[in-house]
Design an enzyme around this catalytic site. Sequence first.
Site, mmCIF file in Angstrom:
data_model
loop_
_atom_site.group_PDB
_atom_site.id
_atom_site.type_symbol
_atom_site.label_atom_id
_atom_site.label_comp_id
_atom_site.label_asym_id
_atom_site.label_seq_id
_atom_site.Cartn_x
_atom_site.Cartn_y
_atom_site.Cartn_z
ATOM 1 N N LYS A 94 0.833 -1.204 0.000
ATOM 2 C CA LYS A 94 0.000 0.000 0.000
ATOM 3 C C LYS A 94 0.863 1.247 0.000
ATOM 4 C CE LYS A 94 -2.540 3.486 1.746
ATOM 5 N NZ LYS A 94 -2.084 4.766 2.307
ATOM 6 N N THR A 135 -2.338 8.879 2.131
ATOM 7 C CA THR A 135 -2.589 9.215 3.533
ATOM 8 C C THR A 135 -3.637 8.319 4.177
ATOM 9 O OG1 THR A 135 -2.025 11.532 3.088
ATOM 10 C CG2 THR A 135 -3.258 11.076 5.098
ATOM 11 N N VAL A 136 -4.764 8.104 3.484
ATOM 12 C CA VAL A 136 -5.854 7.334 4.094
ATOM 13 C C VAL A 136 -5.491 5.853 4.182
ATOM 14 C CG1 VAL A 136 -7.588 8.956 3.264
ATOM 15 C CG2 VAL A 136 -7.024 6.957 1.878
ATOM 16 N N GLU A 137 -6.182 5.144 5.075
ATOM 17 C CA GLU A 137 -5.968 3.708 5.282
ATOM 18 C C GLU A 137 -4.518 3.386 5.656
ATOM 19 O OE1 GLU A 137 -8.434 1.750 5.468
ATOM 20 O OE2 GLU A 137 -9.957 3.074 4.644
ATOM 21 N N GLY A 138 -3.888 4.275 6.388
ATOM 22 C CA GLY A 138 -2.499 4.071 6.803
ATOM 23 C C GLY A 138 -1.581 5.021 6.073
#
Length: 397
Positions: A94, A135-138
């Site tokens: 990711k 940035t989102v989800e980690g």
Amino acid sequence: MAIRYSAVRKQGFKSNDVNDKQENQILDYKQQQHRLFPLLAASYCFFFTGKKVLADLTAIEKRLLALANTDPNAKNTITKTEVGDIHASTSALKSFTSTITADGIEDCRKSCGGHGFLQASGFPELITSYLQNPTVEGDNQMLPMQVVKILLKLVKDVQADNTKDWETCDASYLLKPVKAILNGKDSPSFDVDSKEGMMDCNVLLAAYQHRAARLLVAVAQQIQTAVMEGKSFEDAWNGALIQMGRVSRAHSLYLLMKNFADGIAEESGKLLGKGEVDVLTDLALLFGLYWIEKEIGDFLEDGYMSGDQADIVRECIPDMLEKIRPNAVALVDANDFSDFRLKSVLGRYDGNVYPALLETSKKDPLNATEPGPGYEQHLKRLITGGVGVYTGTASRL
């Protein structure tokens, strides 16, 4: 969008003959190919990796559901090591893939010149809608810590000769090289002395494997040394954060290259014929070579790769760009994104970029009247009244 537009846009004559008015497609320039083709290769690489990750998550979900109705002590029990390994793989992937994608969209926009800056190009909306993903989800700067935290357990288990649970994990490729490094054995040589030898996915995978194992052990030793010198574990951990980013990136690049090569092999003879396999293999080789060249220092600093071999890597990349060029447009068309979804005059399937640009400009409110708004109030007096005539300036000093 960028590759289609680069096939339409022409600039520079093909010869010095004044009677020859043929122009080059900008996609024929190596500089443009070097900007776009590695991103094209990455898009296919991410596709095959996405399939692998989905299959792994589906498999472990089915095992969890099966365990709900069986003896918890059965042999198919899911271990913490397996769960941790999946978390490490997805965290590393990711962090790396979303960063490359966000930066890649902007690089594609830049490769289209001034037209890429237009709202009608489709890039502004694409960039602003995607930019949340690093940035989102980690957060991408935080995830590498979780990756290394799990991989350090692998190092500890290798030292304790307790690696059975790791043997079916994504990180299993690290077991042998980590053990060899911890036992002080000499690093395996990178025995390649020609471009033909370098253009081999297994050779590139071996290089990525060595790099990931070496960086992981280096981080483990850095933390251990700092603690032995009297630093708290928190300070030692903080001091290794930058190197953890390198480890996470190295781990993700090995997984990406491995999943790409395995995905092609798995579909060979099924969905993919020989021609498709050859083209996708070229993309896999370009992906592997490009990222070795981009991070060549990691392969040189311990002597695993020599300066001459680094030169071979660099020489291979233009050859791969040349091989991919005839299939570049077909490879992006294969995604089958409709014009409706792309919302881009530059990436139109029919290639009618400039008529579409003109039609788009007619819809701009500034072009609704002739002359445009503000002409009578501001511009006319500069043009017809002589106000805009340059009369020289005097220094105020």
